[in-house]
Design a protein around this motif. Structure first.
Motif, PDB file in Angstrom:
ATOM      1  N   GLU C  90      38.531  14.885 -11.766  1.00 22.69           N
ATOM      2  CA  GLU C  90      36.999  14.612 -11.449  1.00 22.69           C
ATOM      3  C   GLU C  90      36.950  13.608 -10.400  1.00 22.69           C
ATOM      4  OE1 GLU C  90      34.493  14.476 -14.735  1.00 22.69           O
ATOM      5  OE2 GLU C  90      35.074  16.400 -15.438  1.00 22.69           O
ATOM      6  N   SER C 153      32.610  12.880 -11.656  1.00 20.53           N
ATOM      7  CA  SER C 153      32.316  12.639 -12.998  1.00 20.53           C
ATOM      8  C   SER C 153      30.839  11.684 -12.869  1.00 20.53           C
ATOM      9  CB  SER C 153      33.490  11.689 -13.579  1.00 20.53           C
ATOM     10  OG  SER C 153      33.755  10.432 -12.845  1.00 20.53           O
ATOM     11  N   VAL C 156      28.257  14.426 -12.702  1.00 18.72           N
ATOM     12  CA  VAL C 156      28.010  15.113 -13.841  1.00 18.72           C
ATOM     13  C   VAL C 156      27.035  13.922 -14.799  1.00 18.72           C
ATOM     14  CG1 VAL C 156      28.926  15.856 -15.815  1.00 18.72           C
ATOM     15  CG2 VAL C 156      30.094  16.649 -13.738  1.00 18.72           C
ATOM     16  N   TRP C 226      33.785  26.480 -10.543  1.00 18.81           N
ATOM     17  CA  TRP C 226      33.820  25.630 -11.379  1.00 18.81           C
ATOM     18  C   TRP C 226      32.940  24.191 -10.986  1.00 18.81           C
ATOM     19  CZ3 TRP C 226      35.197  20.282 -11.091  1.00 18.81           C
ATOM     20  CH2 TRP C 226      35.128  19.668 -12.341  1.00 18.81           C
ATOM     21  N   ALA C 230      29.744  22.360 -11.958  1.00 18.23           N
ATOM     22  CA  ALA C 230      29.648  21.068 -12.373  1.00 18.23           C
ATOM     23  C   ALA C 230      28.777  20.274 -11.485  1.00 18.23           C
ATOM     24  CB  ALA C 230      31.038  20.654 -12.147  1.00 18.23           C
ATOM     25  N   SER C 236      30.898  20.120 -17.167  1.00 23.33           N
ATOM     26  CA  SER C 236      32.281  19.910 -16.478  1.00 23.33           C
ATOM     27  C   SER C 236      33.088  20.587 -17.580  1.00 23.33           C
ATOM     28  CB  SER C 236      32.527  18.618 -16.202  1.00 23.33           C
ATOM     29  OG  SER C 236      32.629  17.930 -17.330  1.00 23.33           O
TER      30      SER C 236
END
Lengths: 214, 66, 289, 145
Positions: C90, C153, C156, C226, C230, C236
């Motif tokens: 990530e 990350s 997200v 993806w 995400a 995620s």
């Protein structure tokens, strides 16, 4: 956070080469392709003739040497531009890439290729004005050129950023101005021409990173 | 031995080396060896199981005039 | 790296490949249904890949080695590293965009290194259609301005607090969606692989090399879907994302089934127009927000 | 209609013009943008004509040297003041050394080796070098088919 962690730093006085995750990946890609271009023999292009059999076009040795040299210069300049942490230095790297790109196709004796590369050359000459102008304006406004320092300063540099981006767009021949460049790619000799595209794409990504950072 | 097989052997060697180095190293470098390992092994194994070419003249691919 | 991690990576790779190829098969099936044909089974893409993997191969005499062989390998390297950097680590979004950009190099290199005129035309068109990246950079900048980070990350976790980004940045989401459309087969923007130039850059890569490129394409489709889910929906987990992937594939295939292939200039200029819209959106956000 | 405009815009000859027009529009907007000078400069310039007839290295004398990164400061002083023996020989005899042609970067006054921005000087000269290589190659091979 943009570049995902720093691995190391190589100082050259005020100009610093930084290995972050982003720049290391770009550096490795540029160096790999430079080595690959050095190793690869150029393809032979098959041209249809009006009468008789098709002709296989080979690149003669004298032309090959010049173009390979230019491609290697272009690759090394791209690798350097990935690492440098100085706006003016990056602009110089961009200019070097721009002129090496013209050098790669300048040896081809085809009219439409030379014409397209002439247009591209004109664009890249014009583009030096906003590029260096923007770095001069940034220096005057903030008193420094280092990207690491500019990151902490938090000044409003919108106009300078737009100018810098425009300069990059002209120098690498990016999308709205791609038409001239696509013509250049019809020249025979794959790996060298590949280098033009690779350098410009990597430099665009790097410029976006710089513009987001400062 | 033709050039395809030679390249296949080189790829197999690179794949094996990165397979070994993958377990010795740690962190990002090991991921690098992993992404080198997969395609090289795929090519290196693949080139030895494809059937032998039945073309008369090797390398003369079938576009215009060849 | 120990064995557990190694098996995790292998599992991830195989999962991405299987899901990507099944989704591409589904795409083809839905397109066929729209055009009132029965269409091939959903596993057709998988079968194609396997078939090509076991086919004989010779290198053309016009090819420039080793670039000719390196390109399919590079295709897998690029998308595997995108898979690991995006799904496993990530990491930064900008790195993945940079890797996406390398996809263009693969197309161009495949087309040029073979020496075939069709491949060359595909390569030239791929250079021409590089305009599709400009909205991408604008999207990245807009996301950065809103979330103040480019690490996936962080993005997200930002959405878990503030709700999905697709509601806040509809124009950027649309531009990214256009990118997904242009990446799918038979799309209106697919001038690189248009049937008027045989197979575009894939013309001279046949047999085993084509199989490798197909594997790379399947992983690429998975990674891009993806990434969209995400960034703009905030999910995620690769298993939770699966229904959304099927939904997006459904929408994309309806679009692709109903639209004709655009002429090269028009396709590029349409993408540039979208890019200008996204850039204006970015400028508006920078100045007024 | 819109297709015709798109077709017209994609000619190679149009690219430099289009670029120049975009640039001109941006510059017009730039007129309304506040542009000022920050007084805390990293590379300060001495007052105009303040060095004339006082130091032989007139416009190039950089007595004040600041470092961007203070941790590398100890290395700066040694390298910035580097001059070749010939340059020192000339400098001792005239006050106008800095304005002569030999003192330009690449001449005798070795600004190339000054440490703070050395990479720039290398790059500038390599850009020139590449340009000359292209020109010479074209000139030597102009008769060849």
């Amino acid at each position: 956070m943009i570049d995902g962690g720093i691995f190391g730093i190589v100082p050259f006085g005020d100009i610093i080469f930084k290995y972050s995750m982003f720049s290391t990946i770009g550096f490795v890609i540029a160096i790999t392709f430079t080595i690959l271009v050095y190793l690869t023999k150029p393809e032979k292009q098959l041209e249809a003739q009006k009468f008789g059999e098709d002709k296989l076009i080979d690149i003669p040795l004298h032309e090959l040497k010049n173009r390979r040299y230019m491609a290697i210069v272009c690759g090394i300049a791209t690798a350097g531009a990935m690492l440098t942490q100085d706006i003016f230095d990056f602009a110089l790297f961009l200019t070097l890439v721009g002129i090496a790109n013209i050098g790669i196709v300048s040896a081809v004796k085809r009219e439409h290729v030379l014409n397209a590369s002439f247009q591209y050359g004109l664009t890249s000459i014009i583009a030096t004005l906003p590029l260096f102008g923007a770095s001069a304006l940034i220096l005057a406004k903030t008193g420094t050129l280092s990207i690491l320092e500019l990151h902490h300063l938090n000044k409003n540099l919108l106009f300078e950023k737009i100018l810098y981006g425009l300069g990059m767009a002209g120098e690498t021949g990016v999308a709205p101005y791609y038409a001239a460049k696509a013509e250049m790619f019809r020249a025979p000799g794959s790996p060298y021409i590949l280098m033009i595209h690779l350098s410009s794409l990597l430099l665009i990504v790097r410029t976006v990173e710089i513009l987001l950072t400062i | 031995m033709d050039i395809e097989k030679k390249v296949g052997i080189v790829c197999l060697i690179i794949g094996m080396l990165s397979f070994i180095l993958m377990f010795i190293t740690n962190g990002l470098i090991s991921y690098l060896f992993y992404i080198l390992f997969v395609p090289n092994i795929l090519y290196g194994v693949g080139i030895f199981i494809v059937p032998k070419t039945r073309r008369k003249k090797l390398g003369k691919i079938p576009f215009r005039g060849y | 790296m120990d064995f557990n991690e190694f098996f995790y990576l292998i599992n991830l790779t195989v999962y991405a490949f299987l899901i990507g190829s099944l989704l591409l098969g589904l795409h083809r099936k839905i397109m066929a249904k729209i055009q009132l044909r029965p269409g091939p089974p959903i596993i057709q893409y998988l079968l194609h890949t396997l078939k090509f993997y076991f086919k004989e191969i010779t290198f053309p005499i016009t090819a420039g080695n080793p670039l000719y062989i390196f390109m399919p390998i590079l295709q897998i390297i690029v998308w595997l590293s995108a898979l690991i950097l995006a799904v496993k680590l990530e990491s930064s979004l900008l790195i993945i965009i940079g890797l996406y950009v390398l996809q263009k190099i693969v197309e161009h290199g495949c087309g040029l290194s073979s020496g075939s005129p069709y491949g060359k035309l595909g390569g030239v068109r791929s250079v021409f259609s590089a305009a599709a990246e400009i909205p991408l950079f604008a999207v990245v900048s807009t996301v950065y301005i809103v979330t103040n980070s480019l690490i996936i990350s962080d993005i997200v976790s930002y959405q878990q607090i503030h709700g999905p980004l697709i509601l806040k940045l509809p124009i950027s989401a649309f531009a990214f969606f256009i990118l997904l459309v242009s990446k799918a087969p038979n799309s209106p923007f697919g001038i690189v692989k248009g049937k008027d130039i045989v197979s575009g850059y894939l013309t001279e890569h046949f047999g085993l090399l084509a199989g490798l490129i197909y594997i790379g394409d399947a992983i690429a489709y998975f990674v891009l879907l993806w990434l969209f889910i995400a960034i703009f929906l905030g999910i995620s987990n690769i298993f939770l994302a699966l229904p959304f992937m099927i939904l997006i594939t459904f929408i994309i295939s309806i679009i692709n089934g109903l639209t004709p292939l655009l002429a090269p200039h028009h396709s590029v200029m349409l993408q540039i127009t979208i890019a200008i819209v996204v850039l204006l959106d970015l400028l508006h956000r920078v100045i007024f927000l | 209609m819109i297709g015709k405009i798109w077709n017209y815009l994609s000619k190679p000859e149009l690219v430099p013009r289009l670029f120049a027009i975009t640039l001109a529009i941006v510059f017009i907007f730039g007129l309304f943008w506040p542009i000022y000078k920050d007084n805390n400069q990293l590379y300060p310039k001495p007052e105009y004509h303040s060095q004339a007839l006082k130091t032989p290295l007139a416009p190039y004398d950089r007595s004040i040297v600041k470092a961007q990164y203070p941790q590398y400061l100890p290395d700066l002083g040694k390298i910035t003041s580097y001059l070749t023996p010939i340059a020192i020989f000339i400098k001792d005899r005239t006050l106008f050394f800095g304005t002569t042609i030999v003192s330009t970067p690449g001449g005798i006054l070795d600004e190339i080796l000054y440490y703070t921005r050395g990479m720039d000087t290398v790059l500038e000269s390599s850009i020139l070098l590449v340009a000359f290589i292209i020109f010479t190659w074209l000139y030597w091979n102009r008769e060849r088919d």
